[in-house]
Design a protein around this motif. Structure first.
Motif, PDB file in Angstrom:
ATOM      1  N   GLY A  67      77.079 104.512  69.394  1.00 34.09           N
ATOM      2  CA  GLY A  67      76.373 104.202  70.138  1.00 34.09           C
ATOM      3  C   GLY A  67      75.308 103.459  71.017  1.00 34.09           C
ATOM      4  N   PHE A  68      75.972 103.057  71.182  1.00 35.40           N
ATOM      5  CA  PHE A  68      75.707 101.847  72.501  1.00 35.40           C
ATOM      6  C   PHE A  68      75.873 102.929  73.333  1.00 35.40           C
ATOM      7  CE2 PHE A  68      77.238  97.604  74.030  1.00 35.40           C
ATOM      8  CZ  PHE A  68      76.297  97.744  75.430  1.00 35.40           C
ATOM      9  N   LEU A  69      75.041 103.071  73.979  1.00 32.80           N
ATOM     10  CA  LEU A  69      75.126 104.211  75.172  1.00 32.80           C
ATOM     11  C   LEU A  69      74.468 102.940  76.591  1.00 32.80           C
ATOM     12  CD1 LEU A  69      72.038 106.234  73.982  1.00 32.80           C
ATOM     13  CD2 LEU A  69      74.984 106.991  74.964  1.00 32.80           C
ATOM     14  N   ARG A  70      74.941 103.818  77.595  1.00 33.27           N
ATOM     15  CA  ARG A  70      74.907 102.841  79.697  1.00 33.27           C
ATOM     16  C   ARG A  70      73.586 103.778  80.258  1.00 33.27           C
ATOM     17  NH1 ARG A  70      79.414 100.059  78.761  1.00 33.27           N
ATOM     18  NH2 ARG A  70      79.984  97.934  78.184  1.00 33.27           N
ATOM     19  N   LEU A  71      72.591 103.275  80.873  1.00 35.05           N
ATOM     20  CA  LEU A  71      72.316 104.473  81.326  1.00 35.05           C
ATOM     21  C   LEU A  71      72.816 103.893  82.900  1.00 35.05           C
ATOM     22  CD1 LEU A  71      68.188 105.858  82.438  1.00 35.05           C
ATOM     23  CD2 LEU A  71      69.890 104.408  84.442  1.00 35.05           C
ATOM     24  N   ASN A 125      65.320 106.758  66.935  1.00 37.80           N
ATOM     25  CA  ASN A 125      65.117 108.526  65.433  1.00 37.80           C
ATOM     26  C   ASN A 125      66.266 108.408  65.580  1.00 37.80           C
ATOM     27  OD1 ASN A 125      62.267 107.801  66.263  1.00 37.80           O
ATOM     28  ND2 ASN A 125      62.848 109.634  67.731  1.00 37.80           N
ATOM     29  N   THR A 126      67.385 108.944  65.336  1.00 35.91           N
ATOM     30  CA  THR A 126      68.597 109.265  65.644  1.00 35.91           C
ATOM     31  C   THR A 126      69.313 108.826  64.419  1.00 35.91           C
ATOM     32  OG1 THR A 126      68.356 110.930  68.161  1.00 35.91           O
ATOM     33  CG2 THR A 126      70.818 110.546  66.575  1.00 35.91           C
ATOM     34  N   PHE A 127      69.654 107.374  64.842  1.00 38.54           N
ATOM     35  CA  PHE A 127      70.323 106.890  64.522  1.00 38.54           C
ATOM     36  C   PHE A 127      69.600 105.464  62.581  1.00 38.54           C
ATOM     37  CE2 PHE A 127      72.654 105.874  68.482  1.00 38.54           C
ATOM     38  CZ  PHE A 127      73.527 107.220  68.666  1.00 38.54           C
ATOM     39  N   LYS A 128      68.334 105.910  63.336  1.00 31.48           N
ATOM     40  CA  LYS A 128      67.576 104.750  62.069  1.00 31.48           C
ATOM     41  C   LYS A 128      67.629 103.671  62.229  1.00 31.48           C
ATOM     42  CE  LYS A 128      66.039 108.910  60.488  1.00 31.48           C
ATOM     43  NZ  LYS A 128      65.415 109.528  61.778  1.00 31.48           N
ATOM     44  N   ALA A 129      67.805 102.738  63.403  1.00 25.61           N
ATOM     45  CA  ALA A 129      68.496 101.776  64.094  1.00 25.61           C
ATOM     46  C   ALA A 129      67.534 100.961  63.732  1.00 25.61           C
ATOM     47  CB  ALA A 129      68.341 101.414  65.599  1.00 25.61           C
ATOM     48  N   ASP A 130      68.157  99.453  62.977  1.00 24.95           N
ATOM     49  CA  ASP A 130      66.518  98.635  62.415  1.00 24.95           C
ATOM     50  C   ASP A 130      66.231  98.092  64.528  1.00 24.95           C
ATOM     51  OD1 ASP A 130      66.803  98.920  59.936  1.00 24.95           O
ATOM     52  OD2 ASP A 130      68.499  97.388  60.228  1.00 24.95           O
ATOM     53  N   LYS A 131      66.755  97.842  64.830  1.00 22.20           N
ATOM     54  CA  LYS A 131      66.171  97.775  66.091  1.00 22.20           C
ATOM     55  C   LYS A 131      67.024  98.207  67.538  1.00 22.20           C
ATOM     56  CE  LYS A 131      64.082  94.111  68.547  1.00 22.20           C
ATOM     57  NZ  LYS A 131      63.781  95.085  70.164  1.00 22.20           N
ATOM     58  N   ASP A 145      81.012 108.558  62.486  1.00 20.78           N
ATOM     59  CA  ASP A 145      81.220 110.112  61.994  1.00 20.78           C
ATOM     60  C   ASP A 145      80.377 111.049  62.085  1.00 20.78           C
ATOM     61  OD1 ASP A 145      83.449 108.531  60.978  1.00 20.78           O
ATOM     62  OD2 ASP A 145      81.780 108.426  58.552  1.00 20.78           O
ATOM     63  N   THR A 146      79.113 110.753  63.560  1.00 19.24           N
ATOM     64  CA  THR A 146      78.040 112.027  63.107  1.00 19.24           C
ATOM     65  C   THR A 146      78.622 111.865  64.721  1.00 19.24           C
ATOM     66  OG1 THR A 146      76.560 110.727  63.437  1.00 19.24           O
ATOM     67  CG2 THR A 146      76.882 112.286  61.024  1.00 19.24           C
ATOM     68  N   ARG A 147      79.293 111.693  65.451  1.00 23.48           N
ATOM     69  CA  ARG A 147      80.043 111.661  67.597  1.00 23.48           C
ATOM     70  C   ARG A 147      79.211 112.701  67.710  1.00 23.48           C
ATOM     71  NH1 ARG A 147      83.528 110.932  71.362  1.00 23.48           N
ATOM     72  NH2 ARG A 147      82.340 109.234  73.055  1.00 23.48           N
ATOM     73  N   SER A 148      80.528 113.552  66.971  1.00 22.13           N
ATOM     74  CA  SER A 148      80.605 114.803  67.634  1.00 22.13           C
ATOM     75  C   SER A 148      78.773 115.533  67.285  1.00 22.13           C
ATOM     76  CB  SER A 148      81.218 116.046  67.246  1.00 22.13           C
ATOM     77  OG  SER A 148      81.060 115.759  65.363  1.00 22.13           O
ATOM     78  N   THR A 149      78.478 115.488  66.417  1.00 20.14           N
ATOM     79  CA  THR A 149      77.112 115.968  66.607  1.00 20.14           C
ATOM     80  C   THR A 149      75.287 115.598  67.846  1.00 20.14           C
ATOM     81  OG1 THR A 149      77.144 116.992  63.916  1.00 20.14           O
ATOM     82  CG2 THR A 149      74.887 116.750  64.831  1.00 20.14           C
ATOM     83  N   PRO A 208      76.125 115.736  71.820  1.00 23.15           N
ATOM     84  CA  PRO A 208      75.620 117.028  72.443  1.00 23.15           C
ATOM     85  C   PRO A 208      74.253 116.899  71.995  1.00 23.15           C
ATOM     86  CG  PRO A 208      78.026 117.560  70.387  1.00 23.15           C
ATOM     87  CD  PRO A 208      77.281 116.160  71.087  1.00 23.15           C
ATOM     88  N   ALA A 209      73.727 116.767  71.281  1.00 19.67           N
ATOM     89  CA  ALA A 209      72.347 116.278  70.542  1.00 19.67           C
ATOM     90  C   ALA A 209      71.273 115.953  72.125  1.00 19.67           C
ATOM     91  CB  ALA A 209      72.126 115.998  69.580  1.00 19.67           C
ATOM     92  N   LEU A 210      72.204 114.680  72.026  1.00 19.56           N
ATOM     93  CA  LEU A 210      71.677 113.600  73.289  1.00 19.56           C
ATOM     94  C   LEU A 210      71.808 114.620  74.052  1.00 19.56           C
ATOM     95  CD1 LEU A 210      70.607 110.831  74.093  1.00 19.56           C
ATOM     96  CD2 LEU A 210      72.509 110.163  74.467  1.00 19.56           C
ATOM     97  N   ARG A 211      72.553 114.570  75.119  1.00 20.67           N
ATOM     98  CA  ARG A 211      72.580 115.838  76.411  1.00 20.67           C
ATOM     99  C   ARG A 211      71.990 116.880  76.548  1.00 20.67           C
ATOM    100  NH1 ARG A 211      77.731 116.430  75.309  1.00 20.67           N
ATOM    101  NH2 ARG A 211      78.659 114.657  76.320  1.00 20.67           N
TER     102      ARG A 211
END
Length: 154
Positions: free
Chosen positions: A42-46, A79-85, A135-139, A142-145
């Motif tokens: 879930g580490f993203l880069r813009l 919101n999606t990953f329920k990350a603490d920070k 495990d849910t990367r395939s879900t 596409p939702a983020l896209r």
């Protein structure tokens, strides 16, 4: 630069010459990639498409667009990953091309509360929350896209 103009590039810049990860979304101004970090799913880069070194080099409208997109990614991570920070960083010390790191963090991850670039805590591996993201990367990809297309167009 007009919307139709090609991005400004530099020949020896890795982010000008490659996507920099798994492409999630791209428009004429920026792209979002999955950094494919096994320790931090879930580490993203813009990545800004034009080659600029510093955020302050962007025109005001582009700075606003960039920060709106970074905030959008931060909310997605929370919101999606329920990350603490969510950690946000723009360093550019190694690759001097404007890009923002958006990293989901969990209190039990292998570096918390230190930055992900710090020495890892001994004996801590991928935690269950991080494994669930992987495990849910395939879900979620596409939702983020689709979410980014709704927010920022194509």
């Amino acid at each position: 630069m007009s919307q139709a103009a090609a991005p400004l590039q530099q020949a020896n810049c890795p982010l000008c010459q490659s996507l920099g990860g798994d492409l999630v979304y791209r428009n004429s101004r920026f792209r979002v990639i999955d950094a494919l970090d096994a320790d931090y799913p879930g580490f993203l880069r813009l990545v800004w498409n034009d080659h600029v070194r510093e955020f302050s080099q962007l025109q005001r409208d582009d700075r606003l667009l960039c920060m709106d997109a970074v905030a959008h990614l931060e909310q997605f991570v929370l919101n999606t990953f329920k990350a603490d920070k969510a950690n946000l960083a723009t360093l550019g010390n190694v690759v001097p091309h404007l890009h923002w790191h958006v990293i989901p963090r969990f209190v039990d991850d292998k570096h918390f509360p230190a930055p992900v670039w710090a020495a890892a805590k001994p004996g801590v591996g991928l935690v269950p929350k991080q494994q669930a993201i992987l495990d849910t990367r395939s879900t979620w990809l596409p939702a983020l896209r689709a979410d980014l297309v709704r927010a920022f167009g194509t």
